[in-house]
Scaffold this motif. Structure first.
Motif, PDB file in Angstrom:
ATOM      1  N   HIS B  45       0.843  -1.195   0.000  1.00  0.00           N
ATOM      2  CA  HIS B  45       0.000   0.000   0.000  1.00  0.00           C
ATOM      3  C   HIS B  45       0.885   1.254   0.000  1.00  0.00           C
ATOM      4  N   LEU B  46       0.484   2.276  -0.764  1.00  0.00           N
ATOM      5  CA  LEU B  46       1.281   3.502  -0.846  1.00  0.00           C
ATOM      6  C   LEU B  46       1.472   4.137   0.533  1.00  0.00           C
ATOM      7  N   GLY B  47       0.370   4.122   1.332  1.00  0.00           N
ATOM      8  CA  GLY B  47       0.442   4.696   2.679  1.00  0.00           C
ATOM      9  C   GLY B  47       1.443   3.954   3.550  1.00  0.00           C
ATOM     10  N   ASP B  48       1.417   2.616   3.460  1.00  0.00           N
ATOM     11  CA  ASP B  48       2.356   1.813   4.251  1.00  0.00           C
ATOM     12  C   ASP B  48       3.788   2.082   3.834  1.00  0.00           C
ATOM     13  N   PHE B  49       3.961   2.345   2.530  1.00  0.00           N
ATOM     14  CA  PHE B  49       5.306   2.618   2.023  1.00  0.00           C
ATOM     15  C   PHE B  49       5.819   3.954   2.547  1.00  0.00           C
ATOM     16  N   LEU B  50       5.024   5.004   2.350  1.00  0.00           N
ATOM     17  CA  LEU B  50       5.501   6.345   2.704  1.00  0.00           C
ATOM     18  C   LEU B  50       5.526   6.585   4.209  1.00  0.00           C
ATOM     19  N   LEU B  51       4.546   6.022   4.934  1.00  0.00           N
ATOM     20  CA  LEU B  51       4.446   6.341   6.349  1.00  0.00           C
ATOM     21  C   LEU B  51       4.877   5.192   7.258  1.00  0.00           C
ATOM     22  N   GLY B  52       5.186   4.048   6.654  1.00  0.00           N
ATOM     23  CA  GLY B  52       5.620   2.918   7.465  1.00  0.00           C
ATOM     24  C   GLY B  52       6.900   3.240   8.204  1.00  0.00           C
ATOM     25  N   ARG B  53       6.989   2.768   9.473  1.00  0.00           N
ATOM     26  CA  ARG B  53       8.148   3.145  10.268  1.00  0.00           C
ATOM     27  C   ARG B  53       9.231   2.071  10.263  1.00  0.00           C
ATOM     28  N   ARG B  54       8.979   1.000   9.531  1.00  0.00           N
ATOM     29  CA  ARG B  54       9.970  -0.075   9.517  1.00  0.00           C
ATOM     30  C   ARG B  54      10.428  -0.386   8.112  1.00  0.00           C
ATOM     31  N   TRP B  55      11.723  -0.445   7.949  1.00  0.00           N
ATOM     32  CA  TRP B  55      12.299  -0.849   6.670  1.00  0.00           C
ATOM     33  C   TRP B  55      13.051  -2.150   6.925  1.00  0.00           C
ATOM     34  N   HIS B  56      12.316  -3.295   6.695  1.00  0.00           N
ATOM     35  CA  HIS B  56      12.938  -4.618   6.863  1.00  0.00           C
ATOM     36  C   HIS B  56      12.717  -5.383   5.574  1.00  0.00           C
ATOM     37  N   PRO B  57      13.461  -5.070   4.537  1.00  0.00           N
ATOM     38  CA  PRO B  57      13.144  -5.616   3.221  1.00  0.00           C
ATOM     39  C   PRO B  57      13.386  -7.119   3.115  1.00  0.00           C
TER      40      PRO B  57
END
Ligand SMILES: Nc1ncnc2c1ncn2[C@@H]1O[C@H](COP(=O)(O)OP(=O)(O)OP(=O)(O)O)[C@@H](O)[C@H]1O
Ligand SMILES: [Mg+2]
Lengths: 296, 290
Positions: B45-57
């Motif tokens: 989701h675009l919102g999850d991408f821009l506002l997500g607080r975790r980057w665990h690819p």
């Protein structure tokens, strides 16, 4: 103005305008002579306010002024004329030390205003320039509003009071015969004014500071005949209260507005005297040649 | 056709082709970026991408929140701006208005020299000098912080800011300065109230371009900021920037994977940021007095 100046003046002023010192001058009050009186009469008592003595001016190696000496009378209009490149602007700019800005320009001799050599070490140049205003050939309004342009010179000395500012701005714009045209639009950008209006704005801006001497370098050269006529009228009014020095290429203009004329040629002062005499009976044949359009 | 006309026509064609080629290249890059990046949003989701607080690819399931990275970039950039903008403008004023001609030449060459230092070299110097300095003198567990990155990047933004602002100041017509001085202004008053104001749009452009350079900078940032992916709360913490993320992770991704697309999506974010900065610069340059 003290008597010393008068004596210096006697050496340098051309014979026909040599002031005879009378009691009226000694109490420090220049004689007020309305411009409506015949010219001859108004020339009786010119008080030199700017004394130039043996002035040499160099741009690097090039000599632009050579042994120029003259006395410019107070509360009169003096025209500087001469062919292009003869040093009129250079001479005019020495009166408020605007040449200080030019790298490797050099000056010899003295320019005395009200008895003080302005090229003395201890001269306060900022103060000098407030007393000696300058209007440039190309009008130079700042990219600000009309009001802010006129108020500029006041604000930099710390005048913040709105009432005082308003008052002086209005008075200066009235003096420069611009008030009626702009009074409803003082917030408008000065750059949106016409060329003639811009030039009058620059005159108002210079007057607002309260100078005693007003230098004008070809103030009408970019203007149409109408705007020129207005500025000439304005100069005519101003010389009741200010010492005006104007550079012009327009001989009719010199005749119309000035009481005295200095003719410069190749950096030398060829002739200086009452405008009427210079234009009717020039002494030097170079002056005559220039006035009759033989060169320049 | 005469030889001369032929030559004219040839030169015209070559110029035309070079011009067109660069535009086509830009368009192609943009299309590629959009195509690779936008595919991410089929699964995220675009919102999850821009506002997500975790980057665990690479965790299971992967999380692609770029907010910490955006904030990382923002911290480093703002820090660099706070240092480089006042200093840059002050140097520009000094060079344009105050310095004697000899000094002017020396300083201008100095600034050019600074611009010529490759960013990896600056990063290296920063790592060996600035990082330990920050660690010891600020008493931090590590010197690899957003602050260190800001200081280093300030050095990179300076040449851009100084040279463009100096051009803008020099371009202010001499007549404004003369007119101000003729009214009895002191040198500083003329600079401050007339020249700076007349040059303001050029100065804004200089600042924006300097900041643009900082936002896009990668190498030095990667070496100095510590690269910790977490929500930054202060300048004195390790952070990870958008650019550093792409550079660090691109080598490990599988082409076509979500992670791969996510890195391109970060590219789009960067593109948008620099585009906006350029827009502001452009607007500032073309802004006219009302
Ligand atoms: N900034 C400068 N640097 C070098 N030389 C200059 C400079 N300004 C003027 N000069 C030279 O000094 C001489 C006198 O110039 P000046 O501008 O005083 O002439 P002018 O009488 O005002 O001419 P014009 O009627 O064309 O305005 C000219 O030969 C000119 O080339
Ligand atoms: Mg001139």
């Amino acid at each position: 103005m003290n008597l010393n100046d008068q004596t210096i003046g006697n050496d340098i002023l051309p014979g026909d305008i040599r002031p005879h010192i009378n009691t009226e001058l000694q109490n420090g009050k220049p004689l007020f002579v309305s411009h409506r009186k015949p010219l001859e009469e108004s020339l009786e008592n010119p008080i030199p306010q700017i004394m130039v003595k043996e002035l040499n001016f160099y741009y690097g190696r090039q000599k632009a002024l050579s042994k120029v000496s003259l006395g410019i009378p107070a509360k009169k209009a003096t025209a500087l004329i001469g062919p292009s490149g003869c040093g009129k602007s250079t001479l005019l700019r020495t009166f408020s030390r605007m040449n200080d800005l030019i790298a490797n320009a050099r000056i010899e001799g003295t320019v005395t205003i009200d008895g003080r050599n302005i090229y003395d070490r201890d001269t306060d140049v900022v103060e000098l320039r407030r007393r000696v205003g300058m209007v440039f050939q190309k009008s130079t309004p700042f990219p600000k509003s009309i009001y802010d342009n006129v108020a500029y010179g006041l604000r930099i000395v710390g005048i913040r009071d709105k009432k005082t500012l308003d008052q002086i701005v209005e008075k200066s714009l009235r003096q420069a015969v611009l008030w009626e045209e702009v009074k409803d639009n003082l917030g408008k950008s000065a750059l949106a004014l016409s060329g003639g209006q811009q030039q009058r704005l620059c005159i108002a801006r210079a007057l607002a500071v309260g100078p005693e001497i007003l230098l004008m370098d070809e103030p009408c050269s970019a203007l149409d005949p109408n705007a020129t006529a207005r500025i000439e009228e304005l100069i005519f009014e101003l010389k009741d209260d200010y010492t005006v020095v104007i550079v012009t290429h327009n001989m009719q203009q010199a005749v119309r507005v000035s009481d005295f004329t200095a003719f410069l040629y190749l950096g030398e002062l060829i002739e200086f005297g009452s405008t009427q005499k210079i234009f009717t009976v020039p002494k030097d044949r170079r002056t005559e040649a220039y006035l009759t359009g033989k060169f320049g | 056709m005469s030889l001369k006309n032929f030559k004219e026509a040839l030169i015209e064609k070559i110029i035309f082709l070079s011009g067109i080629a660069s535009i086509i290249l830009v368009i192609l890059i943009f299309i590629f970026l959009a195509k690779e990046g936008l595919s991410l949003f089929k699964s995220v989701h675009l919102g999850d991408f821009l506002l997500g607080r975790r980057w665990h690819p690479i965790s299971e399931p992967p999380q692609f929140g770029v907010l910490p990275l955006i904030l990382g970039s923002l911290f480093v950039t703002l820090g660099a701006a706070v240092i480089s903008v006042p200093m840059g403008i002050a140097s520009a004023i000094y060079i344009a208005e105050v310095a004697p001609p000899r000094m002017k030449e020396i300083l201008k060459s100095g600034i050019e020299l600074l611009a010529a230092i490759p960013s990896v070299v600056l990063g290296f110097i920063g790592m060996t000098t600035l990082v330990p300095f920050v660690k010891h003198h600020l008493n931090l567990p590590t010197g690899l912080t957003a602050f260190s990155g800001s200081v280093m990047l300030a050095f990179m933004a300076m040449p851009t800011i100084v040279s463009i602002a100096e051009d803008a100041l020099t371009a202010v017509p001499q007549k404004y300065k003369e007119a101000a001085l003729a009214l009895g202004a002191t040198r500083w008053q003329a600079i401050h109230r007339v020249i700076l104001r007349a040059a303001s749009s050029g100065i804004v452009a200089a600042v924006m371009l300097g900041i643009g350079r900082v936002v896009g900078e990668t190498m030095a940032v990667m070496m100095i900021t510590g690269n910790a992916v977490r929500m930054p709360t202060s300048l004195f913490q390790p952070v990870r920037t958008l650019t550093a993320t792409i550079a660090a992770e691109m080598g490990e991704t599988v082409r076509g994977s979500a992670h791969y697309h996510a890195l391109f999506a970060i590219g789009i974010v960067l593109f948008v940021i620099t585009f906006v900065i350029n827009l502001i610069a452009d607007w500032a340059v073309h802004r006219k007095l009302k």
